[in-house]
Design a protein around this motif. Sequence first.
Motif, short mmCIF file in Angstrom:
data_model
loop_
_atom_site.label_atom_id
_atom_site.label_comp_id
_atom_site.label_asym_id
_atom_site.label_seq_id
_atom_site.Cartn_x
_atom_site.Cartn_y
_atom_site.Cartn_z
N TRP A 1 26.40 93.99 8.58
CA TRP A 1 26.80 92.86 7.57
C TRP A 1 26.41 91.75 7.99
CZ3 TRP A 1 32.86 92.24 6.87
CH2 TRP A 1 33.13 91.34 5.90
N ALA A 2 26.88 91.49 9.44
CA ALA A 2 26.39 90.24 10.19
C ALA A 2 24.93 89.81 9.79
CB ALA A 2 26.71 90.27 11.48
N ASP A 3 24.04 90.94 10.06
CA ASP A 3 22.67 90.57 10.11
C ASP A 3 22.17 90.23 8.53
OD1 ASP A 3 22.19 90.73 12.68
OD2 ASP A 3 21.47 92.68 12.70
N TYR A 4 22.75 90.90 7.78
CA TYR A 4 22.31 90.70 6.33
C TYR A 4 22.90 89.28 6.01
CZ TYR A 4 22.44 90.74 0.99
OH TYR A 4 22.18 90.40 -0.06
N CYS A 5 23.79 88.89 6.55
CA CYS A 5 24.40 87.30 5.88
C CYS A 5 23.50 86.40 6.70
CB CYS A 5 25.78 87.22 6.07
SG CYS A 5 26.89 88.23 5.14
N SER A 6 23.10 86.73 7.89
CA SER A 6 22.50 85.41 8.66
C SER A 6 20.89 85.52 8.46
CB SER A 6 22.63 85.88 10.29
OG SER A 6 22.29 87.04 10.79
N GLU A 7 20.39 86.87 7.86
CA GLU A 7 18.93 87.03 8.10
C GLU A 7 18.30 87.15 6.76
OE1 GLU A 7 17.73 90.08 10.97
OE2 GLU A 7 18.90 88.82 12.64
N LYS B 1 23.38 83.02 2.71
CA LYS B 1 24.13 83.09 4.13
C LYS B 1 25.36 83.76 3.62
CE LYS B 1 20.73 81.71 6.53
NZ LYS B 1 19.72 82.27 7.35
N CYS B 2 25.45 84.28 2.46
CA CYS B 2 26.90 85.00 2.05
C CYS B 2 27.71 84.25 1.52
CB CYS B 2 27.21 86.03 3.13
SG CYS B 2 26.21 87.40 3.16
N GLU B 3 27.70 82.91 1.51
CA GLU B 3 28.53 81.92 1.08
C GLU B 3 28.96 82.21 -0.28
OE1 GLU B 3 29.96 79.84 2.68
OE2 GLU B 3 28.82 79.86 4.73
N ILE B 4 27.81 82.58 -1.18
CA ILE B 4 27.96 83.08 -2.54
C ILE B 4 27.97 84.63 -2.81
CG2 ILE B 4 26.93 82.80 -5.00
CD1 ILE B 4 25.89 80.04 -4.20
N PRO B 5 28.71 85.36 -3.14
CA PRO B 5 28.87 86.71 -3.48
C PRO B 5 27.23 87.42 -4.06
CG PRO B 5 30.85 85.85 -4.13
CD PRO B 5 29.86 84.67 -4.00
N ASP B 6 26.83 88.22 -3.71
CA ASP B 6 25.67 88.95 -4.51
C ASP B 6 26.12 90.34 -4.46
OD1 ASP B 6 25.27 90.25 -1.95
OD2 ASP B 6 23.49 88.56 -1.45
N ALA C 1 26.51 91.79 -0.85
CA ALA C 1 27.69 91.45 0.22
C ALA C 1 28.72 90.52 -0.62
CB ALA C 1 27.15 90.67 1.33
N ARG C 2 29.91 90.91 -0.67
CA ARG C 2 30.84 90.05 -1.61
C ARG C 2 31.30 88.88 -0.76
NH1 ARG C 2 29.91 90.59 -6.01
NH2 ARG C 2 31.80 89.68 -6.63
N ARG C 3 31.25 88.62 0.34
CA ARG C 3 31.64 87.34 1.26
C ARG C 3 31.20 87.39 2.60
NH1 ARG C 3 35.61 89.40 4.58
NH2 ARG C 3 36.44 91.43 4.51
N LEU C 4 31.29 86.36 3.29
CA LEU C 4 30.78 86.36 4.83
C LEU C 4 32.10 86.91 5.67
CD1 LEU C 4 28.56 84.74 6.50
CD2 LEU C 4 30.28 82.92 6.42
N PRO C 5 31.58 87.51 6.62
CA PRO C 5 32.61 87.82 7.57
C PRO C 5 33.24 87.04 8.15
CG PRO C 5 30.36 89.04 7.93
CD PRO C 5 30.13 87.91 6.80
N THR C 6 34.61 87.08 8.40
CA THR C 6 35.55 86.40 8.98
C THR C 6 35.36 86.32 10.40
OG1 THR C 6 37.21 88.02 9.37
CG2 THR C 6 37.30 86.85 7.26
N GLU C 7 35.75 85.18 11.22
CA GLU C 7 35.71 85.25 12.53
C GLU C 7 36.42 86.10 13.31
OE1 GLU C 7 37.12 81.40 14.19
OE2 GLU C 7 35.96 80.10 12.84
N ALA C 8 37.68 86.69 12.88
CA ALA C 8 38.26 87.84 13.18
C ALA C 8 37.24 88.96 13.07
CB ALA C 8 39.65 88.11 12.61
N TYR D 1 30.68 95.01 1.53
CA TYR D 1 29.38 95.12 1.81
C TYR D 1 28.86 96.53 1.66
CZ TYR D 1 24.92 94.94 4.88
OH TYR D 1 23.75 95.30 5.03
N THR D 2 27.90 96.56 0.79
CA THR D 2 27.41 98.04 0.25
C THR D 2 26.47 98.63 1.50
OG1 THR D 2 25.31 96.99 -0.84
CG2 THR D 2 27.63 97.33 -2.12
N GLY D 3 25.90 97.59 2.47
CA GLY D 3 24.93 98.38 3.01
C GLY D 3 23.53 97.79 2.67
N TYR D 4 22.59 97.75 3.51
CA TYR D 4 21.14 97.15 2.85
C TYR D 4 20.23 97.72 3.99
CZ TYR D 4 17.65 93.88 1.48
OH TYR D 4 16.56 93.56 0.97
#
Length: 345
Positions: free
Chosen positions: A189-195, A200-205, A208-215, A231-234
Motif C-alpha cells: 500500500w505504501a509503495d503504491y502511494c509513493s511510487e 500519491k493517493c491524495e485522490i482516491p482511485d 487505493a481509497r486513501r493514503l495510509p495514516t501515520e499510525a 487498498y485492493t492490491g496492485y
Amino acid sequence: ADGNASSSSSSCSVPDFDYPEIRIGAGNWESSLFQAYIMQIVLSEVVGVPCTIESGSPDTLISFYDDDGTSFPFPDRAYPYDDLRVANDAPHGDCRPVVEEGRTCSHILPEVWDGQFQTITEARRDGYIEQPQDTATVGKIAWYVPRFVIAQQPSLATYLGIGGDSISWASGEEQRRKLAETFLRPTTWADYCSEVSETKCEIPDDIARRLPTEAEVDDGTADKYRLEGAYTGYFRKTDESDCDLNPTNCTGHMVDCLCTWSTNVEQQLYWNDIPLSSSGPLEPNSGYSYGDMIDIWTASVETESPVMMWWFTPDAVVQKWKGTLGEFHPVALPEPTEACRLNRV
C-alpha cells in the motif's frame, strides 16, 4: 499456566493429581495452532493437567480460553527446537522456573513437516526429543496458481510450460519474457502511494481509497499488500521483470514463504531452470509472511492478476477458495529423487 484461562475461578476444577504444567510450542500457521488448541482442551478438561501454549514472547499470551473470542495471535516462530532442549534440561522437565526467568520453554511441537527431517535427526541424536509420531493427517506442499490463470494459460499447470530452454517449447529468452510479463510483483500500500499513484493517493482511485495514516505507517499496516476497504492490491512490472532492461536474467514473480518453513523453492527454480524469483521482505530467501501470502493471493484473485505461490494442505485458506476462480490449482513439478529428499535443508 500462563494467561487468562478463564474469567472466574468457579469455572476451574481442581486436578485429581499434582502434575507439572505442559507447554505446547505451536508453530506460526493455522493447523499447528489448531492442534495446540485441541491438546490444550484435552489436557485441561479431560486429563486435568495445566497447559500453556508457548508464544515465544512474554508479551503474547495464547490460549483457547482467551476471553477475547476474536483473538487469533500466532507464535513468533515456526519450530522452536531450542525450547524443547530447555524443557529437556530443566529439572523434572518443569518449565515453570525457566519461564519465571523470562525464557521460553516447550515440551511438545504439535506439527512438524517433512522438510525438518535433518533437524529432527540431529535432535534425536542429541537426545532432547523423543521419536516423532504421526498426527494421522497427510500434509502436502506444492506450488499453486489460481484457477483463472489455468483457464487463461493451461500450459502454466506444469513445469513443462514454465521451464527454460531445456524443457519448454519456447526458447529460454522467450520463456523468460512470458513469465516476467505474466507474474508481476505485488506492491505494498505504501509503495503504491509513493511510487505508482499519480496523486500519491491524495485522490482516491480504483486501487487505493486513501493514503495510509501515520499510525498505519508506524504499526506496519501501510506495508500490507491488501487492506479491505482501503487498498485492493496492485501488481506491477519492476526492474527484476523488465526483460528489455535485463534480457538474460529477468524473472517473473514467485511467492515464497518464510525461510523457517519447509520451502525448497529456490532450489527447485534453479534445478528445473524456471525463470521465477521471490521478492518478499523476509531474508534470507526474500520470502513473505503467512499473512502477506494470504493477502497477495486474495489481491490476485480480486484484481485477476496472475500469481504463483508456495502453499500447503490441509489449510483453511485452500478450502475458502474451493469452487471459485481463486481455487488453488497445483503446478505439476518433477518428482524429486530419494537422495534429494534426504539432503534437503
